[in-house]
Design a protein around this motif. Structure first.
Motif, PDB file in Angstrom:
ATOM      1  N   LEU B  48       0.865  -1.181   0.000  1.00 45.25           N
ATOM      2  CA  LEU B  48       0.000   0.000   0.000  1.00 45.25           C
ATOM      3  C   LEU B  48       0.903   1.233   0.000  1.00 45.25           C
ATOM      4  O   LEU B  48       2.025   1.170   0.503  1.00 45.25           O
ATOM      5  CB  LEU B  48      -0.877   0.009   1.257  1.00 45.25           C
ATOM      6  CG  LEU B  48      -2.018  -0.996   1.299  1.00 45.25           C
ATOM      7  CD1 LEU B  48      -2.629  -1.019   2.689  1.00 45.25           C
ATOM      8  CD2 LEU B  48      -3.058  -0.648   0.258  1.00 45.25           C
ATOM      9  N   ARG B  52       2.284   0.023   4.386  1.00 46.69           N
ATOM     10  CA  ARG B  52       1.781  -1.264   4.854  1.00 46.69           C
ATOM     11  C   ARG B  52       1.711  -2.244   3.682  1.00 46.69           C
ATOM     12  O   ARG B  52       1.861  -1.883   2.527  1.00 46.69           O
ATOM     13  CB  ARG B  52       0.382  -1.087   5.441  1.00 46.69           C
ATOM     14  CG  ARG B  52       0.377  -0.401   6.790  1.00 46.69           C
ATOM     15  CD  ARG B  52      -1.007  -0.421   7.377  1.00 46.69           C
ATOM     16  NE  ARG B  52      -1.879   0.541   6.726  1.00 46.69           N
ATOM     17  CZ  ARG B  52      -3.208   0.560   6.910  1.00 46.69           C
ATOM     18  NH1 ARG B  52      -3.787  -0.328   7.685  1.00 46.69           N
ATOM     19  NH2 ARG B  52      -3.950   1.466   6.310  1.00 46.69           N
ATOM     20  N   TYR B  54      -0.818  -5.673   2.262  1.00 42.80           N
ATOM     21  CA  TYR B  54      -2.055  -6.383   2.543  1.00 42.80           C
ATOM     22  C   TYR B  54      -2.091  -7.680   1.762  1.00 42.80           C
ATOM     23  O   TYR B  54      -1.380  -7.853   0.773  1.00 42.80           O
ATOM     24  CB  TYR B  54      -3.285  -5.530   2.237  1.00 42.80           C
ATOM     25  CG  TYR B  54      -3.596  -5.311   0.770  1.00 42.80           C
ATOM     26  CD1 TYR B  54      -2.897  -4.381   0.020  1.00 42.80           C
ATOM     27  CD2 TYR B  54      -4.608  -6.031   0.136  1.00 42.80           C
ATOM     28  CE1 TYR B  54      -3.188  -4.171  -1.312  1.00 42.80           C
ATOM     29  CE2 TYR B  54      -4.904  -5.827  -1.201  1.00 42.80           C
ATOM     30  CZ  TYR B  54      -4.198  -4.898  -1.920  1.00 42.80           C
ATOM     31  OH  TYR B  54      -4.490  -4.695  -3.245  1.00 42.80           O
ATOM     32  N   THR B  56      -3.586 -10.195  -0.726  1.00 45.02           N
ATOM     33  CA  THR B  56      -4.503 -10.104  -1.861  1.00 45.02           C
ATOM     34  C   THR B  56      -5.323 -11.385  -2.017  1.00 45.02           C
ATOM     35  O   THR B  56      -6.317 -11.393  -2.720  1.00 45.02           O
ATOM     36  CB  THR B  56      -3.723  -9.870  -3.166  1.00 45.02           C
ATOM     37  OG1 THR B  56      -2.786 -10.934  -3.329  1.00 45.02           O
ATOM     38  CG2 THR B  56      -3.001  -8.555  -3.149  1.00 45.02           C
ATOM     39  N   VAL B  59      -8.566 -10.883   0.366  1.00 48.37           N
ATOM     40  CA  VAL B  59      -9.071  -9.515   0.499  1.00 48.37           C
ATOM     41  C   VAL B  59     -10.597  -9.472   0.359  1.00 48.37           C
ATOM     42  O   VAL B  59     -11.260  -8.604   0.926  1.00 48.37           O
ATOM     43  CB  VAL B  59      -8.382  -8.572  -0.522  1.00 48.37           C
ATOM     44  CG1 VAL B  59      -8.749  -8.921  -1.932  1.00 48.37           C
ATOM     45  CG2 VAL B  59      -8.716  -7.123  -0.236  1.00 48.37           C
ATOM     46  N   GLY B  60     -11.172 -10.442  -0.333  1.00 49.62           N
ATOM     47  CA  GLY B  60     -12.624 -10.472  -0.512  1.00 49.62           C
ATOM     48  C   GLY B  60     -13.392 -10.617   0.796  1.00 49.62           C
ATOM     49  O   GLY B  60     -14.563 -10.250   0.875  1.00 49.62           O
ATOM     50  N   LEU B  61     -12.745 -11.152   1.833  1.00 48.21           N
ATOM     51  CA  LEU B  61     -13.424 -11.307   3.128  1.00 48.21           C
ATOM     52  C   LEU B  61     -13.206 -10.109   4.033  1.00 48.21           C
ATOM     53  O   LEU B  61     -13.558 -10.157   5.205  1.00 48.21           O
ATOM     54  CB  LEU B  61     -12.894 -12.547   3.857  1.00 48.21           C
ATOM     55  CG  LEU B  61     -13.613 -13.848   3.548  1.00 48.21           C
ATOM     56  CD1 LEU B  61     -12.954 -14.520   2.372  1.00 48.21           C
ATOM     57  CD2 LEU B  61     -13.603 -14.741   4.751  1.00 48.21           C
ATOM     58  N   GLY B  62     -12.613  -9.063   3.510  1.00 50.39           N
ATOM     59  CA  GLY B  62     -12.228  -7.940   4.357  1.00 50.39           C
ATOM     60  C   GLY B  62     -10.718  -7.929   4.431  1.00 50.39           C
ATOM     61  O   GLY B  62     -10.099  -8.966   4.668  1.00 50.39           O
ATOM     62  N   ARG B  63     -10.124  -6.744   4.244  1.00 51.22           N
ATOM     63  CA  ARG B  63      -8.684  -6.690   4.040  1.00 51.22           C
ATOM     64  C   ARG B  63      -7.904  -6.929   5.322  1.00 51.22           C
ATOM     65  O   ARG B  63      -8.272  -6.464   6.396  1.00 51.22           O
ATOM     66  CB  ARG B  63      -8.332  -5.308   3.477  1.00 51.22           C
ATOM     67  CG  ARG B  63      -6.980  -5.234   2.860  1.00 51.22           C
ATOM     68  CD  ARG B  63      -6.761  -3.863   2.290  1.00 51.22           C
ATOM     69  NE  ARG B  63      -6.766  -2.847   3.327  1.00 51.22           N
ATOM     70  CZ  ARG B  63      -6.551  -1.557   3.103  1.00 51.22           C
ATOM     71  NH1 ARG B  63      -6.367  -1.143   1.878  1.00 51.22           N
ATOM     72  NH2 ARG B  63      -6.556  -0.701   4.095  1.00 51.22           N
TER      73      ARG B  63
END
Lengths: 220, 419
Positions: B48, B52, B54, B56, B59-63
Motif C-alpha cells: 500500500l 503497509r 495487505y 490479496t 481480500v474479498g473477506l475484508g482486508r
C-alpha cells in the motif's frame, strides 16, 4: 501479464501497423471481456454541465448549480455508474484492494500541457484506514498537482442521502504554488450530486486562483 | 465466554458483538507474519502507498494488512443432539457410511468416491449423527454456493434438533456457535480449529482445485478428520488413495441401482450458434422437452440471451441462469417446481442440483470451457429419480475432444464396475 480484474492471461494481438509504428508496445491492463462490462459515456450526448449520459441539454441539477451562482464545472465522465462499476468501486474503495488502482489507467488519459491536474484528496481519517488515496491511485499515472487538502468530516458522502450530500459543508483548503497554469482540471472518482467538486472549485477560487476550472471523473 | 472458534480481525470483532474489553484474557496475533497471511496461509502480499502491505488472496473477506491483529477465539464442545432423519439407506450406501464412520473415528481422512446421484448426502447423515450425538461440531463445506443452498434445507430437516448455521458470501454472521455449519469453503477462513468433523463436498469443483487458499482454510478450520466427497476426484487425490494416505469407499451405482445415463455424442455444425440451433438439433431438443424437463448447458454467459430467444421462438418455455444472475436461486426453484421446461445455463449449475425427470443437453461440448469432470457432472444431472433413471444426455459438438472421450469413458467404466 494477467488481466487485473479477472486474472486471466492477457493476449497481445498486435497488428502489423502497430509493430511497425515504432511506438512502444504496451499491453492493456484489462481483457476485452472485462472492459466490455463497463459502459462508457458518449460525450456528444452527455450533459454539458456534469457529464451525465443521454442528456444533451443542461440537466436540472446543473441548472440549479448555476442558479446558486456557481460557474459550471463542465464535468466529463468516462463511465456510467452501472452494477459492474459499483462492484469495482466496492472492491477498490470498499475492501481496499489497491492492486486495482491501475485498472483504468489506459482509459484515464488527460492533457498535461499548461494544465494542472488537481485530484480531490481523501480525508486523513479515510487515508489512515485505507492506506491509500483512491483518487490519487486511479490517476497515479498522470503528473498530479496536490493543491487541495481535506479536513475530516463527520460522515462519508457514500453514507448520505441526496439531501445530506447537498448540505455537506466546505471541508477543502487549497495551497497554491507560486507559478500557476492557466487551466485546472479537478479529478474525482465519482460525480453524484457535484457537491464535493463545487466545494473544491470554491476552495481554489478562495485561495486566489483565477484561471479556468473544469472537472473529470471516472464515473457519473 | 461462548465457544466461538472464530478467527477474526480487530475490525470484525464488533460485528459479532465482541469488544476488546471482553477479550482481555486473549492475546491477538499479527495477521501478517514473515510474509505470510495468518488468516489464509498464503504468500500473496501487495504493498500500500502508506508502507503497509495487505494480503490479496483473502481480500474479498475484508482486508488484512500488516497492522491488522487477528483474534483466534477459543472453541468448545457443542450441545449433543439426535438425528431426526428417518429414511433408510441401501445396503451399498450403508456399507460406505460404515466405512466412513470407522475411518473418521480413527481420526483418518476419508474419500467418498461416489457417482453423481448415488445419494452422498444421505450417506453422510449417519456419520454426522454420530458426531453430533457426542456433542462434536460438524461443518459441511462446498466450494459452490448453489450446493450450499441445496444442502442446507436437507440438513436442517435431518437434524432438526441441532442448531444450524448457513454461511456464504453476504449471509448474516451466526449469533451463537452452531452445532452444525453448512458453509462455502471461503467462509471457513473465519474459523480456527473449530470443527471436529469436516465434510468437503465437490472437492474437484472450481474454485477449490484452483485456489490453494481454500484447502488451507479447510486445514485451519478443523480439529478432526475430513471427509471428501467427489464423483470425479482429481489426480492428486486418486494418488493419495493409491498410497493409502486416504481411506476410500467407492460407490459406482446410483441409489436406485440403475446405471448412469451415457452421453450420446452428436457431431453437428453449430454454425449459427448461439443465434440458433441447427434444424435437427432443435428437433431433438423439442423432442426431449415434450415429456421431460431439459437442462441445457452452454459454455458462455453471452450465449444465454440469443439462444433463449431462439428457443422461445421455437415454442419452448425457457429461462436462463448464470453466475452473476441475482435471481438464480429463484429460477432454479421455479424449474424444480416445473414452472417451465427448459433451463438454459452455464457450468454454474453443473453440480448439486437435483431435478427429477430431467434430460441434459450440452451445446458445444467441445468448448475448452468444459472439462471432463465438468461434463461428467453435467451428464450426472440426468436420471436422478428412480421413476426416470434413463433420461437422455446429449453432447452437441463440432469436434470430438479429449474431455468428451474421457467423460464418456469414465461414465461407462463406472457403469461396468460391480457394486
Amino acid at each position: 501479464m494477467n488481466c487485473l480484474l479477472c486474472q486471466q492471461p492477457l493476449r497481445s494481438d498486435w497488428s502489423l501497423a502497430q509493430l511497425l509504428s515504432f511506438k512502444p508496445l504496451t499491453l492493456s491492463r484489462l481483457c476485452p471481456q472485462c472492459l466490455a462490462q463497463f459502459t462508457p459515456i458518449d460525450a456528444t450526448s452527455a450533459c454539458p454541465g456534469c457529464g451525465r449520459a443521454h442528456s444533451p441539454k443542461l440537466c436540472n441539477d446543473c441548472q440549479r448549480w448555476r442558479r446558486q451562482g456557481y460557474a459550471l464545472l463542465h464535468n466529463r465522465a468516462w463511465f456510467a455508474y452501472t452494477p459492474a462499476m459499483k462492484a469495482f468501486i466496492q472492491q477498490y474503495k470498499g475492501l481496499g484492494d489497491f492492486r486495482l488502482h491501475q485498472v483504468f489507467a489506459d482509459q484515464l488519459q488527460l492533457p498535461t500541457r499548461r494544465t494542472a491536474l488537481v485530484p480531490l484528496p481523501s480525508e486523513p481519517g479515510h487515508y489512515a484506514r485505507r492506506g491509500f488515496d483512491p483518487v490519487i491511485g486511479l490517476f497515479g499515472h498522470l503528473p498530479l498537482a496536490l493543491w487541495l487538502e481535506k479536513a475530516d468530516t463527520a460522515m462519508p458522502q457514500a453514507q448520505k442521502d441526496r439531501q445530506g450530500r447537498l448540505q455537506t459543508p466546505q471541508s477543502f483548503t487549497a495551497h497554491l504554488p507560486a507559478k500557476l497554469p492557466p487551466q485546472v482540471i479537478l479529478l474525482d472518482d465519482l460525480y453524484t450530486t457535484g457537491r464535493t467538486l463545487y466545494h473544491a472549485q470554491a476552495a481554489l477560487r478562495e485561495a486566489g486562483y483565477t484561471g479556468k476550472i473544469t472537472a473529470r471523473t471516472l464515473i457519473r | 465466554m461462548l465457544p466461538l472458534g472464530f478467527q477474526l480481525t480487530d475490525e470484525e470483532l464488533p460485528k459479532v458483538g465482541l469488544t476488546m474489553a471482553s477479550l482481555a484474557q486473549l492475546t491477538p496475533i499479527m495477521a501478517i507474519q514473515s510474509g505470510r497471511c495468518q488468516r489464509c496461509q498464503q504468500r500473496a502480499l501487495a504493498p500500500l502507498p502508506d508502507g503497509r502491505q495487505y494480503c490479496t488472496a483473502c481480500v474479498g473477506l475484508g482486508r488484512v494488512t500488516t497492522t491488522t491483529k487477528l483474534w483466534r477465539l477459543p472453541s468448545g464442545p457443542a450441545t449433543p443432539s439426535a438425528m431426526t432423519w428417518r429414511g433408510t439407506l441401501t445396503s451399498a450406501q450403508k456399507q460406505a457410511a460404515q466405512a466412513a464412520l470407522t475411518a473418521v473415528n480413527q481420526g483418518r481422512d476419508f474419500l467418498l468416491w461416489a457417482v453423481t446421484g448415488a445419494g452422498k448426502t444421505e450417506m453422510l447423515f449417519p456419520v454426522v449423527a454420530a458426531f453430533l450425538s457426542r456433542g462434536l461440531r460438524v461443518a459441511i463445506a462446498s466450494p459452490r454456493v448453489d450446493v450450499v443452498r441445496e444442502l442446507a434445507p436437507r440438513f436442517a430437516q435431518a437434524f432438526a434438533g441441532a442448531s444450524l448455521a448457513v454461511l456464504f458470501g453476504g449471509s448474516a454472521w451466526p449469533e451463537v456457535p452452531a452445532d452444525l455449519t453448512v458453509t462455502t469453503t471461503h467462509q471457513l477462513l473465519r474459523y480456527y480449529r473449530h470443527f471436529d468433523l469436516m465434510v468437503v463436498d465437490e472437492v474437484d469443483a472450481f474454485p477449490y482445485t484452483q485456489t490453494p487458499m481454500l484447502a488451507a482454510a479447510v486445514q485451519q478450520a478443523r480439529r478432526g478428520p475430513t471427509i471428501f466427497l467427489s464423483a470425479t476426484p482429481d489426480k492428486p487425490m486418486q494418488q493419495a488413495v493409491k498410497r493409502a494416505r486416504l481411506a476410500v469407499a467407492f460407490l459406482p451405482r446410483r441409489f436406485h441401482g440403475a446405471p448412469l445415463p451415457v452421453p450420446r455424442q452428436r457431431l453437428t455444425g453449430l454454425k449459427q450458434v448461439p443465434k440458433q440451433l441447427g434444424r435437427r438439433d432443435l428437433a431433438l431438443l423439442q423432442n426431449l422437452a415434450a415429456d421431460r424437463r431439459v437442462l441445457v448447458f452452454v459454455p458462455r454467459i453471452a450465449w444465454l440471451k440469443p439462444l433463449a430467444a431462439h428457443l422461445r421462438q421455437a415454442g419452448l418455455a425457457v429461462r436462463t441462469a448464470h453466475a452473476a444472475d441475482p435471481e438464480r436461486a429463484a429460477v432454479v426453484q421455479a424449474f424444480r417446481q416445473g414452472e417451465f421446461t427448459v433451463l438454459l445455463t452455464t457450468t454454474i449449475l453443473e453440480r448439486g442440483v437435483t431435478i427429477p425427470r430431467c434430460a441434459v443437453v450440452v451445446v458445444a461440448a467441445d468448448d475448452p470451457q468444459f472439462s471432463a469432470s465438468g461434463l461428467i457432472q453435467m451428464a450426472g444431472r440426468a436420471g436422478r429419480s428412480a421413476a426416470s433413471p434413463d433420461d437422455p444426455v446429449l453432447f452437441l459438438a463440432r469436434h470430438i475432444t479429449l474431455a468428451q472421450i474421457e467423460a464418456i469413458h469414465a461414465i461407462r467404466q463406472m457403469n461396468r464396475r460391480q457394486p
